[in-house]
Design an enzyme around this catalytic site. Structure first.
Site, mmCIF file in Angstrom:
data_model
loop_
_atom_site.group_PDB
_atom_site.id
_atom_site.type_symbol
_atom_site.label_atom_id
_atom_site.label_comp_id
_atom_site.label_asym_id
_atom_site.label_seq_id
_atom_site.Cartn_x
_atom_site.Cartn_y
_atom_site.Cartn_z
ATOM 1 N N TYR A 159 41.897 45.517 37.567
ATOM 2 C CA TYR A 159 41.129 45.639 38.795
ATOM 3 C C TYR A 159 42.062 45.587 39.995
ATOM 4 O O TYR A 159 43.204 45.109 39.923
ATOM 5 C CB TYR A 159 40.103 44.493 38.922
ATOM 6 C CG TYR A 159 40.780 43.170 39.123
ATOM 7 C CD1 TYR A 159 41.052 42.669 40.393
ATOM 8 C CD2 TYR A 159 41.215 42.434 38.022
ATOM 9 C CE1 TYR A 159 41.722 41.475 40.558
ATOM 10 C CE2 TYR A 159 41.892 41.250 38.184
ATOM 11 C CZ TYR A 159 42.146 40.769 39.459
ATOM 12 O OH TYR A 159 42.826 39.595 39.625
ATOM 13 N N PHE A 169 43.845 42.175 48.480
ATOM 14 C CA PHE A 169 43.994 40.728 48.329
ATOM 15 C C PHE A 169 44.336 40.332 46.902
ATOM 16 O O PHE A 169 44.732 39.201 46.652
ATOM 17 C CB PHE A 169 42.730 39.989 48.798
ATOM 18 C CG PHE A 169 41.471 40.352 48.058
ATOM 19 C CD1 PHE A 169 41.165 39.781 46.834
ATOM 20 C CD2 PHE A 169 40.579 41.255 48.613
ATOM 21 C CE1 PHE A 169 39.993 40.110 46.166
ATOM 22 C CE2 PHE A 169 39.402 41.589 47.953
ATOM 23 C CZ PHE A 169 39.111 41.020 46.724
ATOM 24 N N ASP A 170 44.202 41.242 45.955
ATOM 25 C CA ASP A 170 44.505 40.886 44.574
ATOM 26 C C ASP A 170 44.570 42.148 43.724
ATOM 27 O O ASP A 170 43.922 43.158 44.030
ATOM 28 C CB ASP A 170 43.420 39.958 44.027
ATOM 29 C CG ASP A 170 43.855 39.219 42.773
ATOM 30 O OD1 ASP A 170 45.037 39.332 42.405
ATOM 31 O OD2 ASP A 170 43.029 38.535 42.165
ATOM 32 N N ILE A 189 32.512 36.124 39.847
ATOM 33 C CA ILE A 189 31.479 36.197 40.870
ATOM 34 C C ILE A 189 30.404 37.171 40.410
ATOM 35 O O ILE A 189 30.640 38.063 39.598
ATOM 36 C CB ILE A 189 32.063 36.612 42.238
ATOM 37 C CG1 ILE A 189 32.842 37.918 42.137
ATOM 38 C CG2 ILE A 189 32.915 35.501 42.813
ATOM 39 C CD1 ILE A 189 33.368 38.431 43.461
ATOM 40 N N TYR A 215 30.970 35.321 47.407
ATOM 41 C CA TYR A 215 31.112 33.883 47.651
ATOM 42 C C TYR A 215 30.111 33.327 48.645
ATOM 43 O O TYR A 215 30.248 32.185 49.080
ATOM 44 C CB TYR A 215 32.536 33.588 48.123
ATOM 45 C CG TYR A 215 33.546 33.805 47.034
ATOM 46 C CD1 TYR A 215 33.725 32.872 46.023
ATOM 47 C CD2 TYR A 215 34.285 34.983 46.968
ATOM 48 C CE1 TYR A 215 34.623 33.081 44.997
ATOM 49 C CE2 TYR A 215 35.187 35.204 45.948
ATOM 50 C CZ TYR A 215 35.359 34.244 44.973
ATOM 51 O OH TYR A 215 36.244 34.465 43.957
ATOM 52 N N PHE A 226 36.709 13.348 58.929
ATOM 53 C CA PHE A 226 36.852 11.960 58.512
ATOM 54 C C PHE A 226 37.809 11.218 59.438
ATOM 55 O O PHE A 226 38.683 11.815 60.066
ATOM 56 C CB PHE A 226 37.423 11.878 57.085
ATOM 57 C CG PHE A 226 36.603 12.568 56.047
ATOM 58 C CD1 PHE A 226 35.482 11.958 55.510
ATOM 59 C CD2 PHE A 226 36.962 13.828 55.591
ATOM 60 C CE1 PHE A 226 34.738 12.599 54.539
ATOM 61 C CE2 PHE A 226 36.220 14.473 54.621
ATOM 62 C CZ PHE A 226 35.096 13.859 54.094
#
Length: 288
Positions: A159, A169-170, A189, A215, A226
């Site tokens: 892919y 991106f990949d 996904i 996503y 925090f």
């Protein structure tokens, strides 16, 4: 010798207690001669050591793991190598060369009012960009959720993933190795999984996924601020760094530091591709 690696979409899965799949390697003469993917079948972290023992596993390689699980593995006679990251095949090769060092129990839960902590080891920095995790689903399920002739079967695909502006991106082509996963098991996904479910071997398809098929949209509730004093280990973190926190159930999850001052630190638990439209060219190489 048999080596098991916590597995998610070609990478070392970082949450031992939530591992849904292991990649198991048969080793002879210090070389991996075969491998297969096995499912935990929904087994909780307390019983994973027993599952691995039943499979005759000698060595477990994983990312984050707690002290209780480490003890269970010791009692089962399984060697633990924790703190590993990256491609599972490469990690096993590194182990067999004697170059992979275990961090031991590396995700600790501290009882503070937020229910999170960075732990004494920071639970490990984790780079998430530019590899197969760019389109895997961390919350893998062990049951088949799709219909289609390839559902429930082990599929190998090549892919390429791009954004709408054409930037990549990949790509499994760049790595020279197809991606292997169980179609419909939640390892991918939603849109990617659905596209492969009815493909023929040798077929190439181009798909465009909206965020809802990938996503999802960023969740503002996943951005947390925090007090540094209340989050042990956070004083050493820097903006842009990716680490793991543990929730009140002791389960690790990845976050990215998005802001920090002398008093507070802001962490984003959204996936880095949340809200993005994604494009994939997928070639189905093999189905087992």
């Amino acid at each position: 010798m048999k080596i098991a690696v916590t597995y998610d979409n070609g990478e070392v899965f970082q949450h031992f207690g939530r591992t849904e799949n292991f990649k198991v390697y048969e080793v002879e003469d210090n070389q991996a001669v075969s491998s297969e993917i096995i499912s935990s079948n929904g087994t909780g972290h307390g019983a994973l050591a027993g599952l691995l023992a039943e499979q005759g596993i000698d060595v477990l390689i994983c990312g984050g793991i707690g002290g209780g699980a480490q003890t269970a593995l010791e009692e089962a006679g399984i060697e633990l190598v924790a703190g590993a990251e990256g491609n599972t095949d490469e990690v096993v090769e590194t182990y067999l060369r004697g170059e992979l060092i275990s961090t031991g129990s590396n995700c600790h839960h501290h009882d503070n009012e937020e229910g999170h902590s960075c732990g004494a080891h920071g639970c490990g920095e984790h780079g998430c960009g530019g590899h197969e995790e760019g389109h895997s689903c961390g919350g893998c399920g062990s049951h088949i959720t799709l219909e289609g002739k390839n559902a429930g079967k082990t599929c190998r695909v090549h892919y390429k993933g791009t954004f709408n502006d054409g930037s990549q991106f990949d790509s499994s082509y760049d790595r020279g190795e197809p991606l292997e996963f169980i179609c419909g098991a939640g390892m991918m996904i939603q849109g990617f999984d659905a596209a492969v479910a009815d493909m023929e071997v040798g077929q190439i398809v181009d798909i465009h996924l909206m965020p809802e098929e990938a996503y999802g949209m960023p969740d503002p509730n996943a951005i947390m601020t925090f007090q540094i004093a209340q989050l042990p280990g956070s004083e050493d973190l820097t903006v842009g760094q990716q680490v793991y926190l543990t929730n009140q159930m002791g389960q690790p999850f990845p976050v990215k530091v998005t802001a920090k001052d002398d008093v507070t630190i802001t962490l984003d638990a959204n996936h880095e591709m949340a809200g993005k439209e994604l494009n994939f060219r997928i070639e189905l190489v093999d189905v087992k």
